[in-house]
Design an enzyme around this catalytic site. Structure first.
Site: not given
Lengths: 227, 227
Positions: B46, B62, B66, B113, B115
């Site tokens: 977010g 976002e 991300e 990053e 997962e």
């Protein structure tokens, strides 16, 4: 005192769709705007969120300030963030829907510019408030099928006729009396009282109250009120 | 360029609870924070809402930035506005829940990053993200009862065993096979395909697809999937 931020940010407001039931129509509470934009247009009660209050607190404060209503059933509905929804600047609004019992509803009529309108005949609304209202009405209609929220709109003691009238007003459709009673009583949610409701020439009618413990149990296991 | 406002205003963010199903566990996609506060803690993907984008657009942007995910099922969940939820300043967050098909889910594993974690064993989360996650899981469980959203988590062609596995993973409970099949097929939502799924030593299993037109009809009339 002006505030300075590194990046621009939207303004944040709350708006409340307040439903009431007068025994005949489902109604919504509107306020007349005193300022531009949309001066003199009807709008949902609401306003800016303060830094030191939660969203729920902001909604309750604005409702009290603008309509005199307190202690209402309040639930967050949806957050509206269309880029051009306010002509002044970017404003994001967290919308709530509120349900008001008839006893509390009269308080609102004291507020200067607040007025109840039957949902079937609301005036043109400011901003995107017609869209917010439509979303609230859809939520109320949907929830009535699997959540007997409607009790929030009735007095603590009510007859089956009053309950059916409420369902008919919310859903906007006539229901078969015998069928409705059978289904409602089948859920084992209502507690019959040792009291009758007398209304002029009509035969005295059994009064009921709603059983919150049974309601919680039923809600947990899931149910659908098919009409 | 710094921004000046007459009154202070909260910062506005979006956060996404992304669910996936790997055939065994219901999973949620988390990202590891690179910055304070909560540096190195896992968090929901977010970030801040830009002035020129809607809330849905901010959530999709976002998510793509991300996690690499695009074209997911996305639905607004709830807006979280506790006063102290961010230690830096007042931040209000519009939470979304997203459902990802297994084919799309692999994209996310490329993000540095990001997962997947089984929902039964998620690590401690930053901010109030554990609360947001719990609300999303409750919504998903609730909706599965009256809205076959779960199909968003399955491949376009699936077996009844895969569908049952998904329901069991989401609800966290074992279901009787015969009973489940009878109920699912009773809704007349599934279209049997002229194909079978072959999986090693098992007997080839009938593949189905979901019928969107029948789904819309069923949803309109209301239904409850009692388990």
């Amino acid at each position: 005192m002006p505030c300075v931020y590194e990046y621009s940010r939207p303004a944040l407001t709350v708006d409340c769709v307040v439903f009431g039931f007068d025994g005949g129509d489902l109604q919504v509470l509107l306020i007349r705007r005193g300022l531009e934009p949309f001066k003199d247009r009807w709008a949902l009660p609401g306003g800016f969120v303060h830094l030191d209050e939660t969203l729920d607190e902001a909604a309750r404060r604005e409702l009290a300030e603008e309509t005199g209503l307190r202690e209402v059933f309040l639930e967050q509905l949806h957050t509206f963030g269309a880029v051009e929804r306010d002509p002044r600047e970017r404003v994001v609004s967290v919308a709530y829907f509120a349900l008001v019992k008839p006893t509390a509803a009269t308080a609102a009529t004291d507020a200067a510019e607040a007025e109840w309108f039957p949902v079937a005949s609301i005036p043109p609304l400011a901003f995107d408030h017609a869209e917010i209202f439509a979303a609230a009405l859809a939520r109320l209609r949907g929830k009535l099928r699997y959540d007997p929220l409607g009790f929030e709109l009735l007095p603590p003691k009510f007859t089956l006729s009053q309950l059916q009238g409420l369902y008919e007003a919310v859903l906007g459709t006539a229901l078969d009396k015998r069928n409705f009673r059978k289904k409602v009583l089948g859920f084992d949610l209502l507690v019959p009282l040792n009291e009758k409701h007398r209304d002029g020439a009509h035969r005295p009618a059994q009064l009921f109250r709603f059983d919150p413990a049974k309601y919680r149990r039923l809600k947990k296991q899931g149910f659908l009120f098919e009409l």
